[in-house]
Design an enzyme around this catalytic site. Structure first.
Site, PDB file in Angstrom:
ATOM      1  N   LYS A   1      14.362  40.947  15.663  1.00  0.00           N
ATOM      2  CA  LYS A   1      15.597  40.816  16.449  1.00  0.00           C
ATOM      3  C   LYS A   1      15.454  41.583  17.766  1.00  0.00           C
ATOM      4  O   LYS A   1      15.823  41.090  18.832  1.00  0.00           O
ATOM      5  CB  LYS A   1      16.782  41.363  15.648  1.00  0.00           C
ATOM      6  CG  LYS A   1      17.228  40.403  14.542  1.00  0.00           C
ATOM      7  CD  LYS A   1      18.203  41.037  13.560  1.00  0.00           C
ATOM      8  CE  LYS A   1      18.451  40.072  12.396  1.00  0.00           C
ATOM      9  NZ  LYS A   1      19.215  40.659  11.291  1.00  0.00           N
TER      10      LYS A   1
ATOM     11  N   ASP B   1      27.465  39.388  14.193  1.00  0.00           N
ATOM     12  CA  ASP B   1      27.114  38.779  12.906  1.00  0.00           C
ATOM     13  C   ASP B   1      28.263  37.910  12.379  1.00  0.00           C
ATOM     14  O   ASP B   1      28.098  37.176  11.406  1.00  0.00           O
ATOM     15  CB  ASP B   1      26.829  39.896  11.882  1.00  0.00           C
ATOM     16  CG  ASP B   1      25.420  39.817  11.337  1.00  0.00           C
ATOM     17  OD1 ASP B   1      24.715  38.834  11.673  1.00  0.00           O
ATOM     18  OD2 ASP B   1      25.020  40.724  10.578  1.00  0.00           O
TER      19      ASP B   1
ATOM     20  N   GLN C   1      22.260  46.023   9.777  1.00  0.00           N
ATOM     21  CA  GLN C   1      21.356  45.243   8.922  1.00  0.00           C
ATOM     22  C   GLN C   1      21.700  45.466   7.445  1.00  0.00           C
ATOM     23  O   GLN C   1      21.818  46.595   6.985  1.00  0.00           O
ATOM     24  CB  GLN C   1      19.903  45.663   9.206  1.00  0.00           C
ATOM     25  CG  GLN C   1      18.856  44.879   8.433  1.00  0.00           C
ATOM     26  CD  GLN C   1      18.818  43.402   8.818  1.00  0.00           C
ATOM     27  OE1 GLN C   1      18.883  43.043   9.981  1.00  0.00           O
ATOM     28  NE2 GLN C   1      18.731  42.546   7.811  1.00  0.00           N
TER      29      GLN C   1
END
Ligand code: NDP
Length: 280
Positions: free
Chosen positions: A50, A117, A94
């Site tokens: 990422k 997200d 994460q």
């Protein structure tokens, strides 16, 4: 019949190029913060990719690594700092988090305007009510693959296997918003093969290697395989049994190289979108 292979790598590369061009036109550099707690090796790999992809698209990427023993209060403190940091437009924590941390509390603490997200209840609620917030990256990527493959959605029968907050539920909401007739299946669904055989579009997001066989499909159905499963011999496979499904399906996404690359590209897209909206 031999299915058309939907090339997620190529579609993701094109989206990343578009995102980079959009970022370059801005008068400021969008910022993405990725928070990694602990040393799960798979998470470390995801976070590195990422970070790399963001930098390559002209996004200022900041990775914050915290020890596995980090307390919930400490992590919440980091999230609040990022919420208040004007240089940060997107925050991604994460998953999975260590057991001492309540994932829902952490997600709830992220500023919804920076929730790239798309997991905050505000963004989930906007999606469920057909309004525009930040959409979870994996289902957003799956929808783009369907569009790229020219799959008609209006009036189509779609089944989504798996009802997670991350993938299955938002995928069902997006398909519904696109006027498909959606069945959301899960571990208690009766006669899953029969339900699948009625569908024009099968989205598999279960996490069970090769669960969907070609005999579950209506000839010509489109298979979007979200699953990523590692076999004992180290190979990565999806939730669909690729060989038997490709023999029956009209189109199919491979694993790897299907939905996976789209997830990161959509994260970058969300970051630029969040940056533009915040400064508007
Ligand atoms: P979760 O474990 O959160 O959810 C799995 C879902 O599958 C649950 O709703 C569960 O039902 C359902 N399920 C489990 N077993 C069965 C069964 N036998 N029949 C029908 N449904 C079943 O997984 P995620 O949604 O997070 O991920 C799903 C898969 O997608 C995983 O392989 C994951 O690695 C992959 N993934 C891939 C991404 C990508 O970028 N390509 C990104 C995110 C995930 P119930 O609710 O009843 O328990």
């Amino acid at each position: 019949m031999s299915a058309t292979v939907i090339d997620g790598k190529a579609v993701a590369a094109a989206l990343r190029a578009t995102v980079a061009a959009r970022a370059a036109e801005l008068a400021f550099q969008p910022g993405l913060a990725v928070v990694l707690v602990g040393d799960d090796p798979a998470s470390a790999v995801y976070v590195r990719s990422k970070d790399r992809a963001a930098s390559a698209s002209g996004i200022a990427a900041r990775t914050i690594r915290l020890p596995a023993a980090t307390s919930q209060a400490e992590l919440l403190g980091v999230v609040r700092q990022l919420n208040d940091d004007p240089a940060i437009d997107g925050i991604l924590v994460q998953m999975p988090l260590p057991p001492q941390i309540d994932t829902a509390v952490v997600i709830d603490a992220i500023d919804p305007a920076k929730d790239v997200d798309g997991l905050h209840p505000v963004n989930a609620g906007l999606l469920a009510s057909g309004r525009s917030g930040l959409v979870p990256c994996t289902p957003s990527g799956a929808m783009k693959l369907l569009a790229h493959a020219g799959v008609p959605l209006s009036g189509a029968r779609a089944i989504v296997l798996g009802r997670s907050v991350l993938v299955g539920r938002p995928m069902a909401a997006l398909l519904t918003a696109a006027d498909a007739t959606v069945t959301l299946a899960h571990s208690r669904t009766r006669d899953l093969p029969g339900e699948c055989r009625r569908a024009d579009i099968v989205v598999a997001a279960v996490g069970r290697a090769r669960m969907v066989g070609g005999e579950w499909l209506k000839p010509g159905a489109v298979v979007i395989d979200v699953g990523i499963n590692r076999l004992p011999d180290g190979r990565l496979v999806g939730d669909a049994d690729y060989e038997s499904c490709a023999a029956v399906a009209g189109a199919i996404t491979p694993v790897p190289g299907g939905v996976g690359p789209m997830t990161i590209a959509c994260l970058l897209e969300n970051t630029v979108l969040a940056a533009v909206r915040r400064r508007r």
